[in-house]
Write a protein that holds these residues in place. Sequence first.
Motif, PDB file in Angstrom:
ATOM      1  N   THR A  37      -6.111 -11.826   0.410  1.00 19.47           N
ATOM      2  CA  THR A  37      -6.884 -10.926   1.273  1.00 19.47           C
ATOM      3  C   THR A  37      -6.315  -9.507   1.247  1.00 19.47           C
ATOM      4  OG1 THR A  37      -5.647 -11.704   3.198  1.00 19.47           O
ATOM      5  CG2 THR A  37      -7.808 -12.686   2.830  1.00 19.47           C
ATOM      6  N   VAL A  38      -5.004  -9.362   1.147  1.00 20.79           N
ATOM      7  CA  VAL A  38      -4.420  -8.022   1.036  1.00 20.79           C
ATOM      8  C   VAL A  38      -4.863  -7.379  -0.279  1.00 20.79           C
ATOM      9  CG1 VAL A  38      -2.258  -6.740   0.747  1.00 20.79           C
ATOM     10  CG2 VAL A  38      -2.481  -8.394   2.605  1.00 20.79           C
ATOM     11  N   GLN A  39      -4.916  -8.145  -1.350  1.00 25.60           N
ATOM     12  CA  GLN A  39      -5.400  -7.598  -2.629  1.00 25.60           C
ATOM     13  C   GLN A  39      -6.851  -7.140  -2.512  1.00 25.60           C
ATOM     14  OE1 GLN A  39      -4.668 -10.863  -5.308  1.00 25.60           O
ATOM     15  NE2 GLN A  39      -2.719 -10.019  -5.980  1.00 25.60           N
ATOM     16  N   ILE A  40      -7.685  -7.964  -1.891  1.00 29.02           N
ATOM     17  CA  ILE A  40      -9.113  -7.629  -1.753  1.00 29.02           C
ATOM     18  C   ILE A  40      -9.283  -6.359  -0.930  1.00 29.02           C
ATOM     19  CG2 ILE A  40     -11.280  -8.359  -0.650  1.00 29.02           C
ATOM     20  CD1 ILE A  40     -10.448 -11.270  -1.459  1.00 29.02           C
ATOM     21  N   PHE A  41      -8.612  -6.294   0.221  1.00 28.11           N
ATOM     22  CA  PHE A  41      -8.828  -5.147   1.103  1.00 28.11           C
ATOM     23  C   PHE A  41      -8.072  -3.904   0.649  1.00 28.11           C
ATOM     24  CE2 PHE A  41     -10.739  -8.541   3.387  1.00 28.11           C
ATOM     25  CZ  PHE A  41     -11.901  -7.940   3.862  1.00 28.11           C
ATOM     26  N   SER A  42      -7.014  -4.058  -0.120  1.00 24.25           N
ATOM     27  CA  SER A  42      -6.385  -2.890  -0.754  1.00 24.25           C
ATOM     28  C   SER A  42      -7.375  -2.258  -1.730  1.00 24.25           C
ATOM     29  CB  SER A  42      -5.115  -3.295  -1.504  1.00 24.25           C
ATOM     30  OG  SER A  42      -4.093  -3.640  -0.628  1.00 24.25           O
ATOM     31  N   ALA A  96      -4.367  13.419  -2.875  1.00 27.68           N
ATOM     32  CA  ALA A  96      -3.943  12.073  -3.284  1.00 27.68           C
ATOM     33  C   ALA A  96      -3.410  11.345  -2.056  1.00 27.68           C
ATOM     34  CB  ALA A  96      -2.861  12.177  -4.357  1.00 27.68           C
ATOM     35  N   SER A  97      -3.528  10.041  -2.074  1.00 30.29           N
ATOM     36  CA  SER A  97      -3.009   9.253  -0.957  1.00 30.29           C
ATOM     37  C   SER A  97      -2.617   7.870  -1.447  1.00 30.29           C
ATOM     38  CB  SER A  97      -4.046   9.147   0.156  1.00 30.29           C
ATOM     39  OG  SER A  97      -5.158   8.384  -0.266  1.00 30.29           O
ATOM     40  N   GLN A  98      -1.894   7.166  -0.595  1.00 27.84           N
ATOM     41  CA  GLN A  98      -1.430   5.828  -0.949  1.00 27.84           C
ATOM     42  C   GLN A  98      -1.515   4.928   0.277  1.00 27.84           C
ATOM     43  OE1 GLN A  98       2.619   5.712  -2.315  1.00 27.84           O
ATOM     44  NE2 GLN A  98       2.324   3.777  -3.354  1.00 27.84           N
ATOM     45  N   VAL A  99      -2.048   3.731   0.081  1.00 24.97           N
ATOM     46  CA  VAL A  99      -2.117   2.710   1.125  1.00 24.97           C
ATOM     47  C   VAL A  99      -0.874   1.833   0.981  1.00 24.97           C
ATOM     48  CG1 VAL A  99      -3.400   0.684   1.910  1.00 24.97           C
ATOM     49  CG2 VAL A  99      -4.627   2.745   1.218  1.00 24.97           C
ATOM     50  N   GLN A 100      -0.124   1.674   2.078  1.00 26.38           N
ATOM     51  CA  GLN A 100       1.132   0.911   2.048  1.00 26.38           C
ATOM     52  C   GLN A 100       1.216  -0.014   3.255  1.00 26.38           C
ATOM     53  OE1 GLN A 100       4.255   3.822   2.209  1.00 26.38           O
ATOM     54  NE2 GLN A 100       3.482   4.968   0.486  1.00 26.38           N
ATOM     55  N   GLN A 101       2.074  -1.009   3.168  1.00 20.77           N
ATOM     56  CA  GLN A 101       2.426  -1.890   4.283  1.00 20.77           C
ATOM     57  C   GLN A 101       1.192  -2.521   4.936  1.00 20.77           C
ATOM     58  OE1 GLN A 101       5.409  -0.140   6.925  1.00 20.77           O
ATOM     59  NE2 GLN A 101       5.905   1.351   5.345  1.00 20.77           N
ATOM     60  N   MET A 102       0.300  -3.012   4.127  1.00 24.65           N
ATOM     61  CA  MET A 102      -0.952  -3.569   4.636  1.00 24.65           C
ATOM     62  C   MET A 102      -0.769  -4.984   5.179  1.00 24.65           C
ATOM     63  SD  MET A 102      -4.631  -4.130   2.731  1.00 24.65           S
ATOM     64  CE  MET A 102      -5.089  -2.401   2.775  1.00 24.65           C
ATOM     65  N   ALA A 103      -1.496  -5.251   6.256  1.00 31.22           N
ATOM     66  CA  ALA A 103      -1.620  -6.600   6.802  1.00 31.22           C
ATOM     67  C   ALA A 103      -3.096  -6.851   7.049  1.00 31.22           C
ATOM     68  CB  ALA A 103      -0.839  -6.728   8.102  1.00 31.22           C
ATOM     69  N   VAL A 104      -3.528  -8.084   6.801  1.00 33.58           N
ATOM     70  CA  VAL A 104      -4.930  -8.448   7.010  1.00 33.58           C
ATOM     71  C   VAL A 104      -4.968  -9.693   7.881  1.00 33.58           C
ATOM     72  CG1 VAL A 104      -7.103  -9.128   5.906  1.00 33.58           C
ATOM     73  CG2 VAL A 104      -5.573  -7.519   4.740  1.00 33.58           C
ATOM     74  N   HIS A 105      -5.781  -9.623   8.942  1.00 28.83           N
ATOM     75  CA  HIS A 105      -5.974 -10.757   9.843  1.00 28.83           C
ATOM     76  C   HIS A 105      -7.445 -11.149   9.789  1.00 28.83           C
ATOM     77  CE1 HIS A 105      -1.950 -10.368  11.537  1.00 28.83           C
ATOM     78  NE2 HIS A 105      -2.151  -9.066  11.379  1.00 28.83           N
ATOM     79  N   MET A 111     -12.625  -8.921   9.461  1.00 32.70           N
ATOM     80  CA  MET A 111     -11.238  -8.764   9.030  1.00 32.70           C
ATOM     81  C   MET A 111     -10.650  -7.531   9.708  1.00 32.70           C
ATOM     82  SD  MET A 111     -10.499 -11.106   6.789  1.00 32.70           S
ATOM     83  CE  MET A 111     -11.093 -12.098   5.453  1.00 32.70           C
ATOM     84  N   ILE A 112      -9.456  -7.685  10.252  1.00 30.88           N
ATOM     85  CA  ILE A 112      -8.728  -6.564  10.829  1.00 30.88           C
ATOM     86  C   ILE A 112      -7.642  -6.198   9.826  1.00 30.88           C
ATOM     87  CG2 ILE A 112      -7.387  -5.714  12.771  1.00 30.88           C
ATOM     88  CD1 ILE A 112     -10.285  -6.545  13.482  1.00 30.88           C
ATOM     89  N   VAL A 113      -7.709  -4.978   9.328  1.00 29.83           N
ATOM     90  CA  VAL A 113      -6.807  -4.512   8.269  1.00 29.83           C
ATOM     91  C   VAL A 113      -5.998  -3.344   8.821  1.00 29.83           C
ATOM     92  CG1 VAL A 113      -6.693  -3.548   5.940  1.00 29.83           C
ATOM     93  CG2 VAL A 113      -8.484  -5.201   6.513  1.00 29.83           C
ATOM     94  N   SER A 114      -4.673  -3.463   8.786  1.00 30.66           N
ATOM     95  CA  SER A 114      -3.827  -2.355   9.230  1.00 30.66           C
ATOM     96  C   SER A 114      -2.936  -1.931   8.074  1.00 30.66           C
ATOM     97  CB  SER A 114      -2.981  -2.759  10.440  1.00 30.66           C
ATOM     98  OG  SER A 114      -2.095  -3.806  10.096  1.00 30.66           O
ATOM     99  N   PHE A 115      -2.636  -0.634   8.041  1.00 27.78           N
ATOM    100  CA  PHE A 115      -1.780  -0.120   6.970  1.00 27.78           C
ATOM    101  C   PHE A 115      -1.284   1.274   7.305  1.00 27.78           C
ATOM    102  CE2 PHE A 115      -6.197   0.814   5.869  1.00 27.78           C
ATOM    103  CZ  PHE A 115      -6.183   2.154   5.510  1.00 27.78           C
ATOM    104  N   LEU A 116      -0.288   1.701   6.547  1.00 26.44           N
ATOM    105  CA  LEU A 116       0.208   3.070   6.610  1.00 26.44           C
ATOM    106  C   LEU A 116      -0.459   3.825   5.470  1.00 26.44           C
ATOM    107  CD1 LEU A 116       2.189   5.107   7.878  1.00 26.44           C
ATOM    108  CD2 LEU A 116       3.838   4.387   6.127  1.00 26.44           C
TER     109      LEU A 116
END
Length: 175
Positions: A37-42, A96-105, A111-116
């Motif tokens: 799920t982290v791969q999908i939502f990333s 440019a930006s980067q999605v890091q430290q993702m969690a998916v519930h 789906m609740i997706v949180s990230f930096l």
Amino acid sequence: MKNFPLLLALLLTTPLSGFAQQTAAPLQRTIPSVTRTVQIFSTLENELNDAVQQRNNGVIDKRLADDYELRTAAAPGRPTPRAEWIASALKQAPFASQVQQMAVHEYGNVMIVSFLWSLDVDAASPLAKNIFVVDTWKQVESDWKLATRYVAPADAQQKTVPGVDLSGINTKKKI
């Protein structure tokens, strides 16, 4: 019972020899695995971010729910509706930006997706360099749509919230 002392000696020495081997071996670093799920939502988050940077209205429209809204910590009672968010996002200079430290519930079709979200912006930019994002994605037919985004600068004043112990985390800014 005749072999009991031999069996006892064997049992006592086996764990000790295993322990000695474990401590003598070099420590191995564990790399956390990324869940499916982290791969999908990333992929979905990066697709949306890239679409905004490339001004790709087709992908933006595909990824945002019709009732999408943005809510910020700076103005929690004043949501930014979909059309206003798109117009504002497309006015900003690309970055440019980067999605890091993702969690998916996962909660069924939500789906609740949180990230930096780390932005590559200069010091003069009004945008925060690090933003904590909580996205609510809902399944619409066989696709995922972003319904609500909650955001707050992650590096603002290094303050905490009730229930969080930061004593083990280095909160000093890196230069």
